[in-house]
Design an enzyme around this catalytic site. Structure first.
Site, PDB file in Angstrom:
ATOM      1  CB  THR A  49      -0.875  -0.043   1.261  1.00 58.52           C
ATOM      2  OG1 THR A  49      -1.772  -1.124   1.119  1.00 58.52           O
ATOM      3  CG2 THR A  49      -1.642   1.234   1.495  1.00 58.52           C
ATOM      4  NE  ARG A  56      -8.482  -8.014   2.225  1.00 56.57           N
ATOM      5  CZ  ARG A  56      -7.470  -7.153   2.342  1.00 56.57           C
ATOM      6  NH1 ARG A  56      -7.161  -6.372   1.329  1.00 56.57           N
ATOM      7  NH2 ARG A  56      -6.781  -7.078   3.445  1.00 56.57           N
ATOM      8  CB  VAL A  57     -13.132  -3.909   1.159  1.00 55.34           C
ATOM      9  CG1 VAL A  57     -12.635  -2.498   1.425  1.00 55.34           C
ATOM     10  CG2 VAL A  57     -13.990  -3.938  -0.097  1.00 55.34           C
ATOM     11  N   GLY A  80      -0.304  -2.701   5.968  1.00 55.24           N
ATOM     12  CA  GLY A  80      -0.104  -3.965   6.670  1.00 55.24           C
ATOM     13  C   GLY A  80      -1.294  -4.879   6.510  1.00 55.24           C
ATOM     14  N   GLY A 103      -4.465  -5.859   6.510  1.00 55.81           N
ATOM     15  CA  GLY A 103      -5.627  -4.994   6.598  1.00 55.81           C
ATOM     16  C   GLY A 103      -6.682  -5.427   7.588  1.00 55.81           C
TER      17      GLY A 103
HETATM   18  N1  ASP Z   1      -3.407  -2.872   4.097  1.00 57.43           N
HETATM   19  C1  ASP Z   1      -3.534  -3.363   2.758  1.00 57.43           C
HETATM   20  C2  ASP Z   1      -4.742  -4.250   2.683  1.00 57.43           C
HETATM   21  O1  ASP Z   1      -4.985  -5.002   3.595  1.00 57.43           O
HETATM   22  C3  ASP Z   1      -2.370  -4.155   2.295  1.00 57.43           C
HETATM   23  C4  ASP Z   1      -1.077  -3.442   2.358  1.00 57.43           C
HETATM   24  O2  ASP Z   1      -0.884  -2.552   3.174  1.00 57.43           O
HETATM   25  O3  ASP Z   1      -0.193  -3.810   1.558  1.00 57.43           O
HETATM   26  O4  ASP Z   1      -5.415  -4.244   1.677  1.00 57.43           O
END
Ligand code: ASP
Length: 333
Positions: free
Chosen positions: A199, A227-228, A251, A253
């Protein structure tokens, strides 16, 4: 894992000068297999992008404009898991999420599960500016984007071979969802591409003391379609209030959502009187980690303090105060 709050940033004394911080995801470091060339590439991109945000603030631009532009540039850079370079779902598609929040007004805009919008952060910004709603998802979000004249692209725009190979490895290993920067490295990336969270995000304080935060992501490799994650969820992956702090998370999520991680930092500052460093440390090390929440966050508080804590081995990150040279890093200091 120990604390990785960036004390060099937190202890910068000349507060209230405009400042921006960015991240490009957190994850596991494979220093041994890392290519020096790729590391330099990451650092150069981080510096270029944080400098662009810094220039906006130096010219008297708003925190909201600075974080919008920094995240747009991160979306355009295929090194990071947002926009071009986003990871694949289990079904071999892309689904992008983004969120932006204005700490001055608490206005916010978010979109999720889109795959034809070139720059999701610009559409999230449009939601903030023109819509009475806060979040759009899927087909409705794309209709909104079209109506607002946002740049639309074919789904193939988001394809990158590296991310596709990553999905195939995740499926072959039957390893469930992967953070973008997690897994066996075969690419020479500084952070193991299959054990990292990819992210992107930005937080800033402008010359008027206004705070803003923005987050954008492709989510997690091999996630189920629909999925969100936390990134577009206000209070989890993104939060800003002039009373307290601006935060962008990266991280696992699901854990950031369950702990309402970004808002928890704000609440610890507002109601428990914790400092920025204490509050971010508590959330990243003591709340997320015991639940298996791996990753980190970037934060700027209302005094202009900066914290860049993570509980993974590294996080692509940088910050730049107006008048100072930008600082960028990947590993623990
Ligand atoms: N936090 C993001 C998610 O769960 C993933 C990421 O931070 O790479 O979609």
């Amino acid at each position: 894992m120990s604390s990785s709050t960036d004390n060099s940033a937190a202890s910068v004394s000349n507060k209230k000068r405009p400042v921006i911080a960015i991240h490009g995801g957190a994850g596991a470091i494979t220093r041994a297999s890392m290519s020096a060339e790729k590391e330099q590439h990451y650092l150069a991109e981080l510096e270029r992008i944080v400098s662009s945000g810094q220039a906006i603030l130096a010219a008297g631009g708003s925190a909201l404009d600075a974080v919008t532009e920094a995240v747009r540039l991160l979306e355009e850079c295929p090194l990071f898991n947002a926009g071009k370079g986003a990871v694949f779902t289990h079904q071999g598609t892309h689904e992008l999420d983004a969120c932006i929040m204005d700490g001055r007004t608490l206005d916010a805009g978010a979109i999720s599960c889109v795959n034809h919008i070139r720059n999701p952060i610009l559409t999230a910004r449009k939601v903030l500016e023109v819509s009475p709603h806060v979040m759009f998802t899927g087909a409705g979000a794309e209709t909104f984007a079209r109506e607002q004249g946002q740049e639309m692209v074919g789904a193939e725009y988001f394809f990158t071979q590296e991310r596709y190979d990553q999905l195939q490895r995740a499926i072959a290993a039957d390893s469930g969802v992967l953070l973008d920067h997690d897994g066996a490295s075969q690419s020479g990336d500084p952070l193991d591409p299959e054990r990292k969270f990819g992210t992107v995000g930005a937080v800033a304080m402008d010359a008027l003391g206004n705070l803003a935060a923005a987050t954008s992501t492709g989510g997690m490799t091999n996630k189920q379609a629909g999925r969100v994650g936390d990134s577009p969820i206000i209070g989890a992956g993104c939060y800003a209030s002039n009373h307290t702090v601006a935060i962008s998370s990266t991280g696992t999520g699901e854990v950031f959502m369950r702990t309402v991680a970004a808002y928890d930092v704000a609440a610890l500052i507002e109601y428990a009187g914790l400092s920025l460093e204490e509050a971010t440390h508590k959330v990243v090390q003591e709340k997320l980690l015991p639940l298996g929440g791996i990753g980190g966050m970037i934060a700027v508080d209302r005094f202009g303090n900066v914290a860049l804590p993570f509980n993974s081995e590294g996080m692509y990150r940088g910050f730049a105060r107006v008048g100072d040279a930008p600082s960028v890093s990947i590993y623990r200091s």
